[in-house]
Every structure is written in C-alpha cells, then in structure tokens.
Design an enzyme around this catalytic site. Structure first.
Site: not given
Ligand code: DGL
Length: 263
Positions: A6, A38-39, A69-70, A150, A183-184
């Site tokens: 993730d 990552y978003g 991670c989506n 977070e 994920t959050h």
């Molecule tokens: N893990 C990312 C997702 O599920 C959310 C956090 C991020 O932007 O890194 O898209």
C-alpha cells in the site's frame, strides 16, 4: 506467504480483513510511507512504484501479491499481471465492482476514492463490462478524507460535514450502492452510512478484496503452504512514531516495524 503493499498505512484495513479470514497465513506488509500519498500521483509513477513494491515482496518470499491501495490497483494491476505472469495478483477494483454490481437494485452505483482512482475511470469501465452496460457508476474524488483519517478524526464534526459535501452529488444521482474505493474509508463507514441514508448499500473494498483472496486460496489450496499461525511482518519505507501509533491503533495489536531502503 501473502505479500501486501500500500502507499502507507491505509492497507492495514486490508490486513485486518485478511487476518480475520485467514488463520494459516503469514502476511508480509509493505507500506510505502516515504512516497505516500499515491492518490495524487500519475498513473506512470504509480506503475513504477507498484513494480518496485511487487519486486521487493517477491524477493522476500511472497507467493501472492495483494495490491491493497485503490490508487495503485487502478493504475497498475493490469500491468503487474503482464509483468509477473505466474504470480497471482489481486487488486481491489474487480472484487468491489463485482459486489456492487450484484447488490445494486436500481443500477446506479456511487464511487468515492482518491483523485488517481476516480480519474482512472476503471470502476465505471469494469462495472459496465460486468453488467452488460446495465449499471452506471458516478464517482467523486474525496482528497480531504485521507488526512482526516490519518489524524484519527473518525467521528469529528468537520469530517461529517466534509463527507456530507462529498456525497451530495452522488445522492443527487440517486445511487443506491456506494463503493468505498479507498483504503482509508472503511474507517469512516458509519459517517458514510449516515450521510447516504440507511437504505444505501456500502461496499467496503478492503472486505471484498479479502474475500476474493480467501476464495482463491480455497480453490487453489496448494498455491501456498499453510503455516502455523505466525505474526504478520510489517515493513515501511520510512518509519515515524506517528505511523507506529496509528498502525497499532487500527490493528489493535502491537507491531514491530522494519524499515526498508527504497529505490
Ligand atoms: N491507499 C490510497 C488508496 O487507497 C489512499 C492513500 C494515498 O493517497 O496514498 O487510494
């Protein structure tokens, strides 16, 4: 061993869902805390990160890769499957879409996620394919929610107001099913339910992903060895005390964090 990666901490919702269902598997988690979030990254960057993370997990004994991670799932799952043809690779999107397409009653599905996930349009494309064009996905990016989660603001008034604002356009489209495509967001489930109304079906992408891994292992029992239950192992690309604090709070257990040198 099942390898999970993730962008940072969010994938722990997937770890939690997997731990509930899989008792014989040790999980190897990699959270890319040095390069999070990552978003907000481009698909090219996410593919590069996803390859590096997958490579690292395979080198450290993972036999199955779970892209928790989506945002990374949207950008890179298809490419990873091409790059590692013999390795079972699971992303979040297909299981979540399958659940939503099965459960919607009026064919109108909402999606909330990061900008990277929403702008990939993958949820909509897959949903159309899986339903022969019968369902429609309306998406809204919710970039403010990751930092709020977070910070642990799971039920703060500010979080409630922001969620209300984000889901407003989806309610206006009359969606009856909402995919929590980040994920959050499982940590904000109650607020989403409140703001969408009790009749709305919520799809928790972490839960659906965990179910699809369990299903695969049931069908392919020899794909990885069953092991006596061992503690999951957690690696991150940058260690901070805050990460340790939230990780333990989310998982409800003490964990030992290891730092990995990142390319
Ligand atoms: N893990 C990312 C997702 O599920 C959310 C956090 C991020 O932007 O890194 O898209």
């Amino acid at each position: 061993m099942i390898g999970i990666f993730d962008s940072g901490i969010g994938g722990l919702t997937v770890v939690k869902a997997l731990q509930k269902k899989l008792f014989h598997q040790q999980l190897l988690y990699f959270g890319d805390t040095a390069r999070t979030p990552y978003g907000s990254k481009s698909p090219e960057t996410l593919v590069r990160y996803a390859r590096q993370n997958t490579e690292w997990l395979l080198e450290h004994g993972a036999k199955i890769i779970v892209v928790a991670c989506n945002s990374a799932s949207a950008a890179a799952t298809v490419q990873l499957r091409k790059d590692y043809p013999g390795v079972p690779i699971f992303g979040v999107i297909t299981p979540a879409v399958e659940a939503a397409v099965t459960k919607t009653r009026n064919g109108l599905i909402g999606l909330v996620g990061t900008r990277a996930t929403v702008s990939s349009n993958l949820y909509g494309t897959y949903a159309k394919k899986m339903s022969d064009g019968k369902v429609q996905v309306f998406a809204n990016a919710c970039p403010l929610l990751v930092p709020l989660v977070e910070e642990g603001w799971f039920s703060a008034g500010e979080t409630k107001r922001i969620v209300k604002k984000y889901v407003h356009p989806l309610r206006a489209k009359n969606v009856d099913t909402l995919i929590l495509g980040c994920t959050h967001y499982p940590l904000l489930k109650q607020i989403f339910q409140q703001k969408m109304g009790n009749q709305t079906i919520l799809i928790d992408s972490a839960e659906e992903l965990a179910k699809s891994v369990v299903h695969y292992l049931d069908e392919n029992p020899d794909s990885i060895k069953k092991l006596p239950k061992k503690k999951s192992v957690f690696y991150v690309s940058d260690i901070t005390s805050h990460f340790q604090y939230i990780a333990e709070r989310w998982l409800g257990e003490t964990i030992e964090l290891h730092k990995v040198a990142c390319a």
